[in-house]
Design an enzyme around this catalytic site. Structure first.
Site, PDB file in Angstrom:
ATOM      1  CD  GLN A  35      -3.500  -4.443   6.423  1.00 26.90           C
ATOM      2  OE1 GLN A  35      -3.525  -3.372   5.816  1.00 26.90           O
ATOM      3  NE2 GLN A  35      -4.040  -5.550   5.928  1.00 26.90           N
ATOM      4  CE  LYS A  43      -3.847  -2.455   2.132  1.00 26.12           C
ATOM      5  NZ  LYS A  43      -4.659  -2.782   3.317  1.00 26.12           N
ATOM      6  CG  ASP A 102      -9.370   0.144   5.305  1.00 32.10           C
ATOM      7  OD1 ASP A 102      -9.309  -0.303   4.148  1.00 32.10           O
ATOM      8  OD2 ASP A 102      -8.534  -0.103   6.187  1.00 32.10           O
TER       9      ASP A 102
HETATM   10  N1  GUN Z   1      -7.181  -6.776   6.096  1.00 28.29           N
HETATM   11  C1  GUN Z   1      -7.664  -7.457   5.040  1.00 28.29           C
HETATM   12  N2  GUN Z   1      -8.224  -6.610   4.135  1.00 28.29           N
HETATM   13  C2  GUN Z   1      -8.085  -5.381   4.651  1.00 28.29           C
HETATM   14  C3  GUN Z   1      -8.455  -4.088   4.183  1.00 28.29           C
HETATM   15  O1  GUN Z   1      -9.046  -3.889   3.114  1.00 28.29           O
HETATM   16  N3  GUN Z   1      -8.117  -3.056   4.995  1.00 28.29           N
HETATM   17  C4  GUN Z   1      -7.490  -3.232   6.186  1.00 28.29           C
HETATM   18  N4  GUN Z   1      -7.231  -2.157   6.914  1.00 28.29           N
HETATM   19  N5  GUN Z   1      -7.151  -4.399   6.650  1.00 28.29           N
HETATM   20  C5  GUN Z   1      -7.436  -5.475   5.883  1.00 28.29           C
END
Ligand code: GUN
Length: 294
Positions: free
Chosen positions: A98, A54, A121
């Protein structure tokens, strides 16, 4: 029939390119560089990989990323205090915590502490609640579901009246993608591990979204000929023939399903790249929301 492959890498590159152009224009116009804060708690190796990807994507489109790492022993208060500091920081337009968090932490309380204007998110209960309501709009839509929808829109002329089946009911994918499909006027069925006759339900789908996290669960005879199959699963399975001794597979038995489906997303190279591209788009939006408030 051999399915058309819906190439997530190509579509994601288009989305990222548009974001990159918009970021460059902002900077030229003297506006703020969009900023994304990533928060990683503990040392989950998959989460480390995701956060690294990311941040790399941010650098490629001109978004500034700020990485925050807390130890696995961090307390609820420590994580929430960090989120509050980031809420108040004007250089930051998006906050990504995350998931999964270590099990002693209350993830819903952490997600609920994120300012809804920085909730890139889209997991804040207010944003999810608005997504679920007719006539209301969330400020942000969760990235993986949003990416799946872009892929569908590129594949089908319309989703109106289409029978869509969502396999899986997670907060991150299953539920929000079902809400987005309803908004697009599809007829939506959500099914899961406790549903009776999963193969039969899936066979009714014109659009099948597989988001259960079970390697290659969806077999050829679960899929209606010609259906569009979006595989959200990313599962690592052992394979002595693979160079690393393991490889990634989706929730769909790709080779056999590709023989009956009309279109299908591969794993890797399908939904995964879309998730990151949509995060870039959401972070740009976070910066635009901040402009509008300034
Ligand atoms: N863990 C798995 N998918 C995601 C996501 O789209 N965002 C975040 N923050 N954590 C995740």
């Amino acid at each position: 029939m051999t399915a058309k492959i819906i190439d997530g890498k190509v579509i994601a590159a288009e989305v990222r390119e548009k974001v990159k152009e918009a970021v460059a224009e902002r900077v030229k116009a003297g506006k703020q560089v969009p900023g994304l804060a990533t928060v990683l708690v503990g040392e989950n190796p998959a989460s480390q990989v995701y956060v690294r990807s990311k941040r790399k994507a941010c650098a490629e489109v001109g978004i500034e990323s700020f990485g925050f790492e807390l130890p696995a022993t961090a307390t609820q208060q420590e994580v929430e205090s960090l989120v509050k500091e980031l809420n108040a920081d004007p250089k930051i337009h998006g906050i990504l915590v995350q998931l999964p968090l270590p099990s002693h932490l209350d993830d819903q309380a952490v997600l609920g502490a994120i300012s809804i204007e920085k909730d890139v998110d889209g997991f804040h209960p207010l944003n999810i609640g608005r997504l679920a309501m007719k006539g209301r709009d969330p400020l942000f839509v969760p990235c993986t579901p949003a990416g799946a929808m872009v892929m569908l829109e590129k594949t089908l002329p319309t989703l109106a009246g289409v029978n869509a089946v969502v396999l899986g009911r997670s907060n991150i994918v299953g539920m929000p993608v079902a809400l987005l499909l309803i908004r697009a006027n599809a007829t939506v069925t959500i099914c899961h591990s406790r549903s009776n006759d999963l193969p039969g339900i899936c066979r009714g789908a014109d659009v099948l979204i597989a988001a259960v996290g079970r390697p290659e669960m969806v077999k050829r005879d679960w899929v209606k000929p010609g259906a569009v199959v979006i595989d959200v699963g990313i599962n690592r399975i052992e394979d002595p023939n693979a160079p690393k001794g393991s490889r990634l597979v989706g929730d769909v038995a790709y080779d056999e399903v590709a023989e009956v489906a009309g279109a299908i997303t591969p794993v890797p190279g399908g939904v995964g790249p879309m998730t990151i591209a949509m995060l870039m788009q959401n972070t740009l939006r976070g910066a635009e929301l901040a402009d509008a408030k300034a």
